[in-house]
Design a protein around this motif. Structure first.
Motif, short mmCIF file in Angstrom:
data_model
loop_
_atom_site.label_atom_id
_atom_site.label_comp_id
_atom_site.label_asym_id
_atom_site.label_seq_id
_atom_site.Cartn_x
_atom_site.Cartn_y
_atom_site.Cartn_z
N LEU A 147 0.86 -1.18 0.00
CA LEU A 147 0.00 0.00 0.00
C LEU A 147 0.89 1.23 0.00
O LEU A 147 1.81 1.34 0.82
CB LEU A 147 -0.91 0.02 1.23
N SER A 148 0.62 2.14 -0.91
CA SER A 148 1.46 3.32 -1.07
C SER A 148 0.61 4.59 -0.96
O SER A 148 -0.40 4.72 -1.67
CB SER A 148 2.16 3.29 -2.43
N ALA A 149 1.02 5.50 -0.07
CA ALA A 149 0.30 6.76 0.14
C ALA A 149 1.05 7.90 -0.50
O ALA A 149 2.26 8.05 -0.32
CB ALA A 149 0.12 7.01 1.63
N GLU A 150 0.33 8.74 -1.23
CA GLU A 150 0.94 9.88 -1.91
C GLU A 150 1.10 11.08 -0.99
O GLU A 150 1.92 11.97 -1.25
CB GLU A 150 0.10 10.27 -3.13
N THR A 151 0.30 11.15 0.07
CA THR A 151 0.37 12.28 0.99
C THR A 151 0.38 11.78 2.43
O THR A 151 -0.05 10.65 2.72
CB THR A 151 -0.84 13.23 0.82
N TYR A 152 0.88 12.62 3.33
CA TYR A 152 0.88 12.33 4.76
C TYR A 152 0.54 13.65 5.44
O TYR A 152 1.39 14.52 5.61
CB TYR A 152 2.24 11.82 5.22
N GLU A 153 -0.72 13.81 5.81
CA GLU A 153 -1.16 15.11 6.31
C GLU A 153 -2.41 14.95 7.14
O GLU A 153 -2.99 13.86 7.22
CB GLU A 153 -1.45 16.05 5.14
N ALA A 159 -7.03 17.23 13.78
CA ALA A 159 -6.76 15.80 13.59
C ALA A 159 -5.26 15.55 13.44
O ALA A 159 -4.50 16.42 13.02
CB ALA A 159 -7.49 15.30 12.35
N ARG A 160 -4.85 14.33 13.81
CA ARG A 160 -3.46 13.92 13.60
C ARG A 160 -3.19 13.71 12.11
O ARG A 160 -4.09 13.43 11.33
CB ARG A 160 -3.18 12.62 14.35
N ALA A 161 -1.93 13.83 11.75
CA ALA A 161 -1.53 13.56 10.37
C ALA A 161 -1.48 12.05 10.14
O ALA A 161 -0.99 11.30 10.98
CB ALA A 161 -0.18 14.19 10.07
N TYR A 162 -2.00 11.63 8.99
CA TYR A 162 -2.00 10.21 8.62
C TYR A 162 -1.70 10.09 7.12
O TYR A 162 -1.86 11.05 6.37
CB TYR A 162 -3.36 9.58 8.92
N PRO A 163 -1.31 8.89 6.67
CA PRO A 163 -1.14 8.68 5.22
C PRO A 163 -2.50 8.71 4.52
O PRO A 163 -3.46 8.12 5.02
CB PRO A 163 -0.49 7.30 5.13
N HIS A 164 -2.54 9.35 3.37
CA HIS A 164 -3.77 9.42 2.58
C HIS A 164 -3.44 9.24 1.10
O HIS A 164 -2.28 9.09 0.73
CB HIS A 164 -4.48 10.76 2.81
N ASP A 165 -4.49 9.26 0.27
CA ASP A 165 -4.35 9.05 -1.17
C ASP A 165 -3.62 7.73 -1.44
O ASP A 165 -2.56 7.69 -2.07
CB ASP A 165 -3.61 10.22 -1.83
N ILE A 166 -4.22 6.65 -0.96
CA ILE A 166 -3.57 5.34 -0.94
C ILE A 166 -4.09 4.46 -2.06
O ILE A 166 -5.28 4.46 -2.38
CB ILE A 166 -3.82 4.65 0.42
N ASP A 167 -3.17 3.67 -2.64
CA ASP A 167 -3.53 2.69 -3.67
C ASP A 167 -2.74 1.40 -3.46
O ASP A 167 -1.76 1.36 -2.71
CB ASP A 167 -3.28 3.25 -5.07
#
Length: 345
Positions: A147-153, A159-167
């Motif tokens: 799983l790869s996330a393009e953003t971490y925000e 809210a806490r920062a988390y990985p997002h935009d995942i594929d």
């Protein structure tokens, strides 16, 4: 007041202040250095070998535990983390992903392959994204899904920062190529599992569409989905669609249409949530609660023969800023719960 006395007083204050500053520097610990003990990052091979990550004064350390001994395989700097690991199908190698703990300067992940016998590691690939999870294809030891996330925000100021935009991606070791299997750019995807018989992956994610309204987003549930790799846009829910409580981490039961998953057991009671493990047969639509620890049970891993479940318990959940994790094992029906002793926890 006598001038000499005034000078003596201020000199004494200066000496005391300097002494306290030096003592503070010597004994002050950063937040990272205060982190000790077992993390939730671990895996169990087909041969029963346990790989786990434990912190020692903030340093992530990777250990390999066999029936005979435990060995340190890797020690990282305090500003690095191991996000996930996965044994190969034959249990002779272990893939693990390293990222920087602070990602303000950009995302970067490095996936390494550890030889369990020699404890030598080699670099598989690096990628300018945040790799959150790894899973070998049980049908092909040369194929590693991730799983790869393009953003971490953080999408909200509170809210806490988390990985997002995942594929979902896969890396083919022998050909040295990457394949992107989904184009979801999902807000959240977790618990990547690969089917041992079909070209299908399973993940936990929100059941909300990209064009959902604010009301629909508020009502969204976290469920388990299967994604056919030949037609990933035709993903479908395999967990109980009528279940009102979110499902979090999960593991597939080998040779059965079933899973073990984590969920809150006291959602309507108020107070601190308690996270327990459940067994669900999605063919027969039957659910059974496995644990009653009244704490935080997480990250189930099921043995190759389907008879046992490993899992993590945080004994300080909601009581301390720092977790106090322990590794447990039980039978697949929830009986014979026992702690697994780890030397470096």
């Amino acid at each position: 007041m006598n001038k000499k006395i005034i000078i003596l007083i201020f000199s004494s204050i200066g000496l005391i202040t300097s002494f306290l500053v030096i003592i503070g520097i010597l004994f002050n610990k950063t937040e990272d250095e205060k982190i000790n003990g077992l993390t939730e990052v671990y895996d169990v091979s087909v041969n029963g070998v346990i790989a786990y990550v434990s912190h020692s004064k903030g340093h992530p350390e990777l250990y390999i535990k066999t029936e005979q001994e435990e060995k340190l395989a890797l020690k990282l700097d305090v500003d690095q983390i191991i996000t996930d690991m996965a044994f190969s199908p034959n249990g002779t190698t272990l893939a693990y992903s390293i990222s920087d703990e602070e990602v303000e300067d950009g995302l970067e992940s490095s996936v390494q392959l550890l030889d369990i016998r020699s404890l030598d590691s080699k670099n598989l690939f690096q990628k300018a994204t945040y790799i959150t999870e790894l899973a070998f294809d049980p049908k092909d030891e040369n194929k590693l899904f991730y799983l790869s996330a393009e953003t971490y925000e953080n999408y909200s100021p509170i809210a806490r920062a988390y990985p997002h935009d995942i594929d979902v991606f896969s890396y083919h070791l022998s050909e040295d190529i990457h394949i992107q299997h989904t184009e979801m750019a999902s807000y959240s995807i977790n618990s990547l599992q690969v089917s041992p018989t079909e070209d299908v992956v399973y993940v936990q994610m929100d059941d909300v569409a990209d064009d959902a309204t604010a009301e629909e987003i508020f009502e969204m549930k976290q469920q388990i989905f299967q994604i056919p790799l030949d037609k990933p846009e035709q993903f479908s829910v395999i967990s109980d669609n009528d279940r009102d409580i979110d499902i979090y981490d999960f593991a597939l039961v080998p040779n059965k249409e079933a899973m073990v998953f984590q969920s809150v057991s006291n959602a309507s009671a108020g107070g601190t949530f308690q996270y327990e493990l459940y067994y669900y047969d999605w063919e027969q639509k039957k659910e059974k609660r496995l644990t009653d620890l009244q704490s935080y049970a997480a990250h189930p891993i099921i043995t190759h023969d389907g008879k046992h479940v490993y899992f993590i318990v945080d004994r300080q959940f909601a009581k301390s800023h720092y977790p106090e994790n322990y590794l447990y094992k039980m039978d697949i029906d929830g009986t014979n719960v026992k702690e697994i002793t780890l030397e470096h926890n």
